[in-house]
Design an enzyme around this catalytic site. Structure first.
Site, PDB file in Angstrom:
ATOM      1  N   ARG A  23       0.815  -1.220   0.000  1.00  0.00           N
ATOM      2  CA  ARG A  23       0.000   0.000   0.000  1.00  0.00           C
ATOM      3  C   ARG A  23       0.845   1.265   0.000  1.00  0.00           C
ATOM      4  O   ARG A  23       0.375   2.332  -0.364  1.00  0.00           O
ATOM      5  CB  ARG A  23      -0.914   0.032   1.227  1.00  0.00           C
ATOM      6  CG  ARG A  23      -1.884  -1.127   1.291  1.00  0.00           C
ATOM      7  CD  ARG A  23      -2.536  -1.201   2.640  1.00  0.00           C
ATOM      8  NE  ARG A  23      -1.510  -1.533   3.656  1.00  0.00           N
ATOM      9  CZ  ARG A  23      -1.736  -1.556   4.962  1.00  0.00           C
ATOM     10  NH1 ARG A  23      -2.930  -1.258   5.433  1.00  0.00           N
ATOM     11  NH2 ARG A  23      -0.775  -1.878   5.807  1.00  0.00           N
ATOM     12  N   GLN A  46       1.474  25.414  19.328  1.00  0.00           N
ATOM     13  CA  GLN A  46       1.172  26.112  18.082  1.00  0.00           C
ATOM     14  C   GLN A  46       1.835  25.373  16.927  1.00  0.00           C
ATOM     15  O   GLN A  46       2.930  24.835  17.074  1.00  0.00           O
ATOM     16  CB  GLN A  46       1.728  27.538  18.179  1.00  0.00           C
ATOM     17  CG  GLN A  46       1.358  28.452  17.050  1.00  0.00           C
ATOM     18  CD  GLN A  46       1.772  29.892  17.365  1.00  0.00           C
ATOM     19  OE1 GLN A  46       1.314  30.472  18.325  1.00  0.00           O
ATOM     20  NE2 GLN A  46       2.641  30.437  16.551  1.00  0.00           N
ATOM     21  N   ASN A  48       2.765  25.874  12.703  1.00  0.00           N
ATOM     22  CA  ASN A  48       2.891  26.868  11.638  1.00  0.00           C
ATOM     23  C   ASN A  48       3.197  26.164  10.316  1.00  0.00           C
ATOM     24  O   ASN A  48       3.882  25.145  10.303  1.00  0.00           O
ATOM     25  CB  ASN A  48       4.022  27.844  11.953  1.00  0.00           C
ATOM     26  CG  ASN A  48       3.813  28.567  13.266  1.00  0.00           C
ATOM     27  OD1 ASN A  48       2.726  29.007  13.578  1.00  0.00           O
ATOM     28  ND2 ASN A  48       4.867  28.671  14.051  1.00  0.00           N
ATOM     29  N   ARG A  59      14.305  32.189   4.687  1.00  0.00           N
ATOM     30  CA  ARG A  59      13.537  32.699   5.828  1.00  0.00           C
ATOM     31  C   ARG A  59      14.393  32.530   7.072  1.00  0.00           C
ATOM     32  O   ARG A  59      14.891  31.453   7.355  1.00  0.00           O
ATOM     33  CB  ARG A  59      12.223  31.943   5.981  1.00  0.00           C
ATOM     34  CG  ARG A  59      11.244  32.206   4.837  1.00  0.00           C
ATOM     35  CD  ARG A  59       9.910  31.532   5.110  1.00  0.00           C
ATOM     36  NE  ARG A  59       8.998  31.643   4.011  1.00  0.00           N
ATOM     37  CZ  ARG A  59       7.972  32.491   3.962  1.00  0.00           C
ATOM     38  NH1 ARG A  59       7.744  33.322   4.960  1.00  0.00           N
ATOM     39  NH2 ARG A  59       7.170  32.495   2.921  1.00  0.00           N
ATOM     40  N   HIS A  62      15.413  33.195  12.806  1.00  0.00           N
ATOM     41  CA  HIS A  62      14.518  33.767  13.807  1.00  0.00           C
ATOM     42  C   HIS A  62      14.581  33.016  15.129  1.00  0.00           C
ATOM     43  O   HIS A  62      14.865  31.821  15.160  1.00  0.00           O
ATOM     44  CB  HIS A  62      13.066  33.709  13.305  1.00  0.00           C
ATOM     45  CG  HIS A  62      12.869  34.389  11.996  1.00  0.00           C
ATOM     46  ND1 HIS A  62      12.062  33.872  11.010  1.00  0.00           N
ATOM     47  CD2 HIS A  62      13.375  35.542  11.493  1.00  0.00           C
ATOM     48  CE1 HIS A  62      12.071  34.681   9.959  1.00  0.00           C
ATOM     49  NE2 HIS A  62      12.859  35.693  10.221  1.00  0.00           N
ATOM     50  N   LYS A  72      11.275  24.198  18.617  1.00  0.00           N
ATOM     51  CA  LYS A  72      10.514  23.891  17.406  1.00  0.00           C
ATOM     52  C   LYS A  72      10.823  22.468  16.962  1.00  0.00           C
ATOM     53  O   LYS A  72      11.930  21.979  17.143  1.00  0.00           O
ATOM     54  CB  LYS A  72      10.903  24.832  16.258  1.00  0.00           C
ATOM     55  CG  LYS A  72      10.662  26.293  16.517  1.00  0.00           C
ATOM     56  CD  LYS A  72      11.203  27.141  15.371  1.00  0.00           C
ATOM     57  CE  LYS A  72      11.020  28.611  15.646  1.00  0.00           C
ATOM     58  NZ  LYS A  72      11.633  29.445  14.607  1.00  0.00           N
ATOM     59  N   HIS A 119      16.801  30.011  14.043  1.00  0.00           N
ATOM     60  CA  HIS A 119      16.421  29.002  13.053  1.00  0.00           C
ATOM     61  C   HIS A 119      16.039  29.669  11.738  1.00  0.00           C
ATOM     62  O   HIS A 119      15.376  30.711  11.723  1.00  0.00           O
ATOM     63  CB  HIS A 119      15.227  28.190  13.580  1.00  0.00           C
ATOM     64  CG  HIS A 119      14.620  27.314  12.545  1.00  0.00           C
ATOM     65  ND1 HIS A 119      13.431  27.635  11.919  1.00  0.00           N
ATOM     66  CD2 HIS A 119      15.044  26.152  11.997  1.00  0.00           C
ATOM     67  CE1 HIS A 119      13.148  26.679  11.028  1.00  0.00           C
ATOM     68  NE2 HIS A 119      14.117  25.786  11.066  1.00  0.00           N
ATOM     69  N   TYR A 132       5.974  23.391  11.128  1.00  0.00           N
ATOM     70  CA  TYR A 132       6.666  23.251  12.403  1.00  0.00           C
ATOM     71  C   TYR A 132       5.745  23.452  13.581  1.00  0.00           C
ATOM     72  O   TYR A 132       4.828  24.255  13.559  1.00  0.00           O
ATOM     73  CB  TYR A 132       7.927  24.105  12.497  1.00  0.00           C
ATOM     74  CG  TYR A 132       7.848  25.545  12.083  1.00  0.00           C
ATOM     75  CD1 TYR A 132       7.797  26.560  13.023  1.00  0.00           C
ATOM     76  CD2 TYR A 132       7.880  25.901  10.737  1.00  0.00           C
ATOM     77  CE1 TYR A 132       7.764  27.888  12.646  1.00  0.00           C
ATOM     78  CE2 TYR A 132       7.851  27.213  10.343  1.00  0.00           C
ATOM     79  CZ  TYR A 132       7.796  28.215  11.316  1.00  0.00           C
ATOM     80  OH  TYR A 132       7.752  29.523  10.934  1.00  0.00           O
ATOM     81  N   ASP A 168      14.339  40.411   7.285  1.00  0.00           N
ATOM     82  CA  ASP A 168      15.424  39.468   7.529  1.00  0.00           C
ATOM     83  C   ASP A 168      16.784  40.037   7.114  1.00  0.00           C
ATOM     84  O   ASP A 168      17.806  39.706   7.706  1.00  0.00           O
ATOM     85  CB  ASP A 168      15.161  38.134   6.827  1.00  0.00           C
ATOM     86  CG  ASP A 168      14.060  37.337   7.509  1.00  0.00           C
ATOM     87  OD1 ASP A 168      13.621  37.731   8.609  1.00  0.00           O
ATOM     88  OD2 ASP A 168      13.644  36.308   6.950  1.00  0.00           O
TER      89      ASP A 168
END
Length: 185
Positions: A23, A46, A48, A59, A62, A72, A119, A132, A168
């Site tokens: 499968r 949370q 995201n 990106r 942060h 995370k 990150h 994440y 950034d």
């Protein structure tokens, strides 16, 4: 799941162990008990999803400052990224060091990013999605970051980014982060 600590204490690559048959495959991608057994945070409040249209989108890097520091669990659900973390814990023996790993929908690898790490990632393909889970809610007053091209850190990206936000581009360098976190003499 297979947990492999990176060269930066507390950060882990997490590989799935798929069971395959006619499968397709089935794999556990999160188990609170297994994360706790490795001393990792097992509660996330949370989730995201970042969608990126073009290869070369960068990106980050942060992070959130205390008392809103976050950990995370990052995975790429479509496409591929070069995912990077930098230790910005002020008293860490690896402060300013970085680690990078490719995350893709093919390898199904995840990266566990502990509190105190910046990150970010560079997309390696068009149409890339990154999902994440985060341990604390987003707090705009606690957001911070680190320049992706800081020479002191020396991240070796696979190729130069072609898409980067103005925000950034203006993130601080490691020397500024160090100055903010060192106690006054």
């Amino acid at each position: 799941m297979i947990f492999s600590e990176t060269e930066l204490r507390g950060a882990y690559r997490v590989d799935v162990d798929p069971k395959r048959d006619d499968r397709g495959s089935f794999a556990r991608v999160f188990c609170g008990r297994e994360f706790a057994e490795h001393g990792l945070r097992s509660t996330f409040v949370q989730c995201n999803l970042s969608s990126n249209r073009k290869k070369g989108t960068l990106r980050g890097l942060h992070f959130q400052t205390a008392p809103h520091a976050e950990c995370k669990l990052v995975r790429c659900t479509r496409g591929a990224v070069f995912d990077v973390i930098v230790d910005v814990r002020p008293r860490s023996t690896t402060f300013g060091r970085w680690s990078g790993v490719e995350l893709s929908h093919h390898n199904q690898r995840m990266l566990y990013v502990p509190e105190g790490f910046a990150h970010g990632y560079l997309t390696l393909e068009d149409d890339t999605d990154v999902f994440y889970q985060v341990s604390v809610e987003y707090c705009p007053d606690a957001e911070s970051g680190l320049r992706y091209d800081d020479l002191e850190v020396g991240i070796v990206w696979p190729f130069p980014p072609s898409i980067l936000s103005d925000r950034d581009r203006r993130l601080p360098r490691l020397t500024e982060i160090r100055a903010r976190t060192e106690p006054a003499a």
